[in-house]
Design a protein around this motif. Structure first.
Motif, PDB file in Angstrom:
ATOM      1  N   LEU A 161      -6.478  15.845   7.943  1.00  5.66           N
ATOM      2  CA  LEU A 161      -5.757  14.748   7.174  1.00  5.66           C
ATOM      3  C   LEU A 161      -6.773  14.088   6.226  1.00  5.66           C
ATOM      4  CD1 LEU A 161      -3.050  12.655   9.195  1.00  5.66           C
ATOM      5  CD2 LEU A 161      -2.630  13.988   7.036  1.00  5.66           C
ATOM      6  N   PHE A 162      -8.030  13.667   6.913  1.00  2.57           N
ATOM      7  CA  PHE A 162      -9.223  13.225   5.925  1.00  2.57           C
ATOM      8  C   PHE A 162      -9.599  14.357   5.063  1.00  2.57           C
ATOM      9  CE2 PHE A 162      -8.654   9.334   8.734  1.00  2.57           C
ATOM     10  CZ  PHE A 162      -8.970   8.354   7.419  1.00  2.57           C
ATOM     11  N   ALA A 163      -9.682  15.442   5.713  1.00  2.79           N
ATOM     12  CA  ALA A 163     -10.444  16.516   4.831  1.00  2.79           C
ATOM     13  C   ALA A 163      -9.673  16.985   3.386  1.00  2.79           C
ATOM     14  CB  ALA A 163     -10.731  17.693   5.521  1.00  2.79           C
ATOM     15  N   LEU A 164      -8.302  16.767   3.605  1.00  7.19           N
ATOM     16  CA  LEU A 164      -7.439  17.392   2.817  1.00  7.19           C
ATOM     17  C   LEU A 164      -6.433  16.330   2.082  1.00  7.19           C
ATOM     18  CD1 LEU A 164      -6.154  20.537   4.526  1.00  7.19           C
ATOM     19  CD2 LEU A 164      -8.135  20.310   2.786  1.00  7.19           C
ATOM     20  N   ARG A 165      -6.878  15.026   2.124  1.00  9.87           N
ATOM     21  CA  ARG A 165      -5.898  13.835   1.803  1.00  9.87           C
ATOM     22  C   ARG A 165      -5.639  14.043   0.401  1.00  9.87           C
ATOM     23  NH1 ARG A 165     -11.121  12.129   2.766  1.00  9.87           N
ATOM     24  NH2 ARG A 165     -12.233  11.055   1.033  1.00  9.87           N
ATOM     25  N   SER A 166      -6.632  14.465  -0.418  1.00 12.56           N
ATOM     26  CA  SER A 166      -6.349  14.629  -1.729  1.00 12.56           C
ATOM     27  C   SER A 166      -5.030  15.356  -2.358  1.00 12.56           C
ATOM     28  CB  SER A 166      -7.626  15.286  -2.527  1.00 12.56           C
ATOM     29  OG  SER A 166      -7.757  16.568  -2.305  1.00 12.56           O
ATOM     30  N   ARG A 167      -4.499  16.424  -1.286  1.00 15.85           N
ATOM     31  CA  ARG A 167      -3.473  17.090  -1.389  1.00 15.85           C
ATOM     32  C   ARG A 167      -2.058  16.379  -1.276  1.00 15.85           C
ATOM     33  NH1 ARG A 167      -5.288  23.266   0.614  1.00 15.85           N
ATOM     34  NH2 ARG A 167      -7.210  23.203  -0.530  1.00 15.85           N
ATOM     35  N   LEU A 168      -2.317  15.046  -0.786  1.00 17.27           N
ATOM     36  CA  LEU A 168      -1.341  14.068  -0.435  1.00 17.27           C
ATOM     37  C   LEU A 168      -0.836  13.661  -1.641  1.00 17.27           C
ATOM     38  CD1 LEU A 168      -1.958  13.170   3.294  1.00 17.27           C
ATOM     39  CD2 LEU A 168      -0.601  14.957   2.413  1.00 17.27           C
ATOM     40  N   LEU A 169      -1.533  13.613  -2.544  1.00 18.24           N
ATOM     41  CA  LEU A 169      -1.061  12.976  -4.017  1.00 18.24           C
ATOM     42  C   LEU A 169      -0.243  14.107  -4.739  1.00 18.24           C
ATOM     43  CD1 LEU A 169      -4.510  11.644  -5.181  1.00 18.24           C
ATOM     44  CD2 LEU A 169      -2.696  10.323  -4.237  1.00 18.24           C
ATOM     45  N   PRO A 170       1.413  13.238  -5.192  1.00 20.87           N
ATOM     46  CA  PRO A 170       1.917  13.975  -5.950  1.00 20.87           C
ATOM     47  C   PRO A 170       1.632  14.211  -7.364  1.00 20.87           C
ATOM     48  CG  PRO A 170       2.697  11.779  -5.980  1.00 20.87           C
ATOM     49  CD  PRO A 170       1.527  12.019  -4.827  1.00 20.87           C
TER      50      PRO A 170
ATOM     51  N   VAL B   6      -0.137   3.069  -6.242  1.00 20.48           N
ATOM     52  CA  VAL B   6      -0.935   4.228  -5.996  1.00 20.48           C
ATOM     53  C   VAL B   6      -1.797   3.906  -5.037  1.00 20.48           C
ATOM     54  CG1 VAL B   6      -2.592   5.592  -7.590  1.00 20.48           C
ATOM     55  CG2 VAL B   6      -0.361   4.551  -8.515  1.00 20.48           C
ATOM     56  N   ASP B   7      -2.377   4.979  -4.315  1.00 21.17           N
ATOM     57  CA  ASP B   7      -3.451   4.794  -3.278  1.00 21.17           C
ATOM     58  C   ASP B   7      -4.707   5.038  -4.144  1.00 21.17           C
ATOM     59  OD1 ASP B   7      -1.869   4.371  -1.127  1.00 21.17           O
ATOM     60  OD2 ASP B   7      -1.803   6.551  -0.684  1.00 21.17           O
TER      61      ASP B   7
ATOM     62  N   THR C 158       0.908  -1.236  -0.125  1.00 17.74           N
ATOM     63  CA  THR C 158       0.117  -0.157  -0.034  1.00 17.74           C
ATOM     64  C   THR C 158       0.848   1.172   0.004  1.00 17.74           C
ATOM     65  OG1 THR C 158      -0.114  -0.050   2.491  1.00 17.74           O
ATOM     66  CG2 THR C 158      -1.731  -1.180   1.182  1.00 17.74           C
ATOM     67  N   GLY C 159       0.574   2.338  -0.515  1.00 17.81           N
ATOM     68  CA  GLY C 159       1.137   3.723  -0.492  1.00 17.81           C
ATOM     69  C   GLY C 159       1.286   4.341   0.875  1.00 17.81           C
ATOM     70  N   PRO C 160       2.139   5.197   0.768  1.00 16.14           N
ATOM     71  CA  PRO C 160       2.399   5.816   2.126  1.00 16.14           C
ATOM     72  C   PRO C 160       1.132   6.881   2.575  1.00 16.14           C
ATOM     73  CG  PRO C 160       3.739   6.821   0.427  1.00 16.14           C
ATOM     74  CD  PRO C 160       3.208   5.699  -0.172  1.00 16.14           C
ATOM     75  N   ARG C 161       0.345   7.167   1.573  1.00 19.91           N
ATOM     76  CA  ARG C 161      -0.703   8.133   1.999  1.00 19.91           C
ATOM     77  C   ARG C 161      -1.743   7.220   2.946  1.00 19.91           C
ATOM     78  NH1 ARG C 161      -5.796  10.789  -1.288  1.00 19.91           N
ATOM     79  NH2 ARG C 161      -5.956   8.713  -1.972  1.00 19.91           N
ATOM     80  N   ARG C 162      -2.035   6.110   2.212  1.00 24.48           N
ATOM     81  CA  ARG C 162      -3.083   5.158   2.880  1.00 24.48           C
ATOM     82  C   ARG C 162      -2.468   4.720   4.205  1.00 24.48           C
ATOM     83  NH1 ARG C 162      -5.393   0.685  -0.921  1.00 24.48           N
ATOM     84  NH2 ARG C 162      -6.202   2.732  -1.852  1.00 24.48           N
ATOM     85  N   ARG C 163      -1.168   4.395   4.293  1.00 24.10           N
ATOM     86  CA  ARG C 163      -0.466   4.075   5.632  1.00 24.10           C
ATOM     87  C   ARG C 163      -0.476   5.237   6.583  1.00 24.10           C
ATOM     88  NH1 ARG C 163       3.555   2.314   2.216  1.00 24.10           N
ATOM     89  NH2 ARG C 163       5.282   3.553   3.139  1.00 24.10           N
ATOM     90  N   LEU C 164      -0.405   6.468   6.219  1.00 26.22           N
ATOM     91  CA  LEU C 164      -0.487   7.604   6.941  1.00 26.22           C
ATOM     92  C   LEU C 164      -1.776   7.817   7.628  1.00 26.22           C
ATOM     93  CD1 LEU C 164       0.679  10.410   8.446  1.00 26.22           C
ATOM     94  CD2 LEU C 164      -0.172  11.396   6.172  1.00 26.22           C
ATOM     95  N   LEU C 165      -2.912   7.660   6.759  1.00 28.65           N
ATOM     96  CA  LEU C 165      -3.999   7.845   7.283  1.00 28.65           C
ATOM     97  C   LEU C 165      -4.650   6.500   8.220  1.00 28.65           C
ATOM     98  CD1 LEU C 165      -6.080   8.632   3.873  1.00 28.65           C
ATOM     99  CD2 LEU C 165      -5.502  10.156   5.935  1.00 28.65           C
TER     100      LEU C 165
END
Length: 448
Positions: A419-428, A447-448, A310-317
């Protein structure tokens, strides 16, 4: 990862140079409390140092990205040694509190950000991007030098980049190990030698370790190279104009998340101390905090050993959700075994969040702003910790340790919502990265 050529040249001096980061706050508290007799005054001076560190650290990171780490470290460690010496002299002379505040500002502002600099070196070394010029690296090709666009070169790039999460986990474990050793060393020196001995050791380690680290020019990321069309929206304009790493939306989101992590560190330090005092066993404080830190170290080791799908964004959440849930129960516990067990769980949830956040920075921030981006995250932890120490201390004094434990609860819940509200901004912005590096040269990523 540790067999990467030249890695040990910056890891060893970097380990020594980052020890003072965990020694400074408690060294100030023990010295100022000894000279003033007030934990409140001591905590306030320490908080001023932490806030100053948090505000100035990103500026130091920006200068390191622009002029090189050595150019920032050498004058920085010299200023820090002088500032700490001034603070020691003023405290021992029983100077007024405002004078201690004045000395605390440059002390915090000049604290070297070795951790972010080491992380930047790992990224440069493992990806081959932003590395020092050949004249500084010395003869011969670099350890990860590309030999062309063939499959062998692409395979080396992919295998090297695959080590980035391992490097992030290794740095997280090293940071936590530092926070286990540093406070113990300072406490032993201040109680067994002299109240100022802890800060003297902190200044000496900063000076010697920082200069040795700065001398490792071969692994230093190349300064000031604009990356046209690089990753990170707004990080570097197409014309090459340099913009702060904080202009990248994802970095701002991560900074808020790391504020919440800082609230856990600060709230746990104060509230565990108050809890131990309330039950009449002040000595158990060290054991409880050691269990908390041990959980963080253990999780860091596991995160580095696992080949994540899994990608780092999903692991962070996921990791941050666990951190918020475990932190929200601390206030309701009143026995040592339960506090120890839950403290272990809180520690286990911190490392995945930290490591995933630092891993995301590599894809969000451009080469020319990576050190600055790392220092924004480190500074956010320091700022959250300083605010939590002040808030938890006041709540613990007024209402007891249980009230102090609500600080990590509030800090992590607010950060999780962000984090959950702005999670789309964590995608490069991968399109810009692919076009900048060239199609066919980019390794597949999850890819998350």
């Amino acid at each position: 990862m540790l067999r990467t050529p030249r890695a040990w040249t910056f890891l060893l001096p970097g380990f020594a140079a980052r020890q003072p980061f965990a020694m400074l706050t408690i060294g100030i508290v023990l010295l100022v409390q000894h000279t003033t007799g007030s934990y409140g005054s001591a905590g306030t001076v320490a908080a001023v140092t932490g806030v100053s560190m948090a505000l100035f650290a990103p500026q130091g990171g920006k200068l390191a990205d622009r002029f090189g780490q050595r150019a920032v470290l050498v004058p920085g460690v010299l200023l820090h040694a002088v500032s700490v010496a001034t603070l020691i002299i003023l405290a021992l002379a029983e100077a007024p509190l405002w004078a201690l505040f004045a000395a605390a500002v440059p002390t915090g502002a000049s604290t070297p950000q070795i951790g972010p600099m080491v992380r930047s070196r790992w990224v440069a070394l493992l990806t081959g991007s932003g590395r020092a010029p050949a004249a500084e690296r010395g003869p011969g090709p670099g350890p990860l030098a590309r030999t062309g666009p063939g499959p062998d070169a692409r395979g080396r790039d992919a295998s090297a980049r695959a080590l980035l999460p391992t490097a992030a986990a290794f740095e997280s474990v090293t940071d936590e190990f530092t926070f286990v050793i540093g406070p113990v060393l300072v406490t032993a020196l201040c109680t067994g030698v002299h109240p100022a001995a802890g800060l003297v050791a902190e200044a000496a380690l900063t000076l010697v370790g920082g200069l040795l680290f700065a001398a490792q020019r071969a692994t230093q990321p190349a300064p000031g190279r604009p990356t046209t069309g690089a990753a990170g929206a707004g990080a570097d304009s197409p014309a090459g104009r340099r913009v702060s790493a904080l202009a990248v939306p994802g970095v701002r989101v991560l900074a808020v998340a790391f504020l919440g992590i800082g609230s856990v560190f600060g709230g746990m330090q104060v509230s565990l101390t108050a809890f131990a005092a309330e039950i009449g066993s002040p000595g158990v404080n060290g054991v409880l905090y050691g269990i908390f830190a041990g959980g963080n170290m253990l999780a860091g080791i596991v995160c580095g050993a696992v080949a994540w799908k899994t990608g780092p964004r999903r692991r962070l959440l996921a990791g941050y959700t666990g951190l918020a849930l475990t932190s929200s129960v601390l206030w309701a516990l009143h026995s040592v075994p339960l506090v120890a067990a839950l403290g272990l769980l809180v520690g286990l949830c911190i490392a995945p969040a930290l490591i995933s956040g630092y891993t995301l920075v590599e894809s969000l921030a451009p080469v020319t702003a990576r050190t600055e981006a790392f220092t924004w995250l480190t500074g956010s932890v320091a700022l959250g910790q300083a605010a939590a120490v002040t808030a938890a201390g006041g709540l613990a004094d007024a209402y007891g340790a249980s009230a102090g434990f609500t600080v990590p609860l509030v800090g992590t819940i607010l950060a999780l919502i962000t984090l959950f509200a702005l999670r789309s901004r964590l995608l490069p912005k991968s399109v810009g990265r692919v076009s900048a590096r060239g199609l066919g040269h980019r390794a597949p990523v999850t890819v998350d």
